[in-house]
Design an enzyme around this catalytic site. Sequence first.
Site: not given
Ligand code: SAM
Length: 304
Positions: A79, A123, A154, A173-174, A176, A242
């Site tokens: 983060q 998100e 989205d 911050d997506s 994979d 990771y």
């Molecule tokens: N912040 C985390 C960390 O400390 O490693 C990891 C990543 S965060 C949990 C990834 C987020 O991206 C998830 O909550 C997921 O729901 C979101 N996400 C995935 N695809 C997305 C999209 N197309 N638009 C918006 N959010 C998306």
Amino acid sequence: VETDTGKAADGVSAVIPGWFSEISPMWPGEAHSLKIEKILFQGKSDYQDVMVFQSSTYGKVLVLDGVIQLTERDECAYQEMITHLPLCSIPNPTKVLVIGGGDGGVLREVARYSSIEQIDICEIDKMVVDVSKQFFPAVAVGYEDPRVTLHVGDGVAFLKAVPAGTYDAVIVDSSDPIGPAQELFEKPFFQTVANALRPGGVVCTQAESIWLHMHIIEDIVANCRQIFKGSVNYAWTTVPTYPSGVIGFMLCSTEGPAVDFKHPVNPIDANDSQKSRPLKFYNSEIHTAAFCLPSFAKKVIDAK
Ligand code: SAM
């Protein structure tokens, strides 16, 4: 011989009972495991499986579709680096957009900058936001900042609707590039990010592992070179939980005032507005060091 299901050919489970093993086609033939003390939440949203468990050595763990997203013990590394690598590289950021990041950790880090007036986050999965607020309050604390506006949707559609030149910085911050995040790694999305940034604006995206995904990184770098006419850089850091223990970041800027990502002009470790919650990982030296790459990666990433 292990099959794709993570089960050994003789049917004996390759997953050690009482342990979570991160088996995925994105890192074939290897799997990081954490000992489970207790499963705290299991759910299925419209987008993904969501699980939280108490591990024995990394605190609580958030898992999406079987992939570890964060642990209480090492989330600070990710983060802090994904946030401060871009924001320390530009003077006085005022408007920032976070794509993904539903756990709130990046929001917590963005909130350290007193120059920032507007923090938007898009998100896709409300369940991630709710679960993070319930089980990871020290991460979801980012939502408490009055400058934050949460858009549930989205990120691809959100960016298409952003007026040109709106943001100083975008942080992607997506998860994979399989599942809901797939399009966040593709060229059309990067084009909408560039359009949403002011001249000399910056973007930082989660950019996988140089040990596992050089082919994905090569494509991302090629796309970014065509789209971002300021500068295109790759940085990396260590996150023990990771896959392969590292994660990378694409750092790009649009044409306009030059951005030198490797030498922070706006060092947060000197003027952090949240001294009560000091940085655990990031500092200006590790910022500069993050851009030093091993030769096998330099060859691919620096190739013109
Ligand atoms: N912040 C985390 C960390 O400390 O490693 C990891 C990543 S965060 C949990 C990834 C987020 O991206 C998830 O909550 C997921 O729901 C979101 N996400 C995935 N695809 C997305 C999209 N197309 N638009 C918006 N959010 C998306």
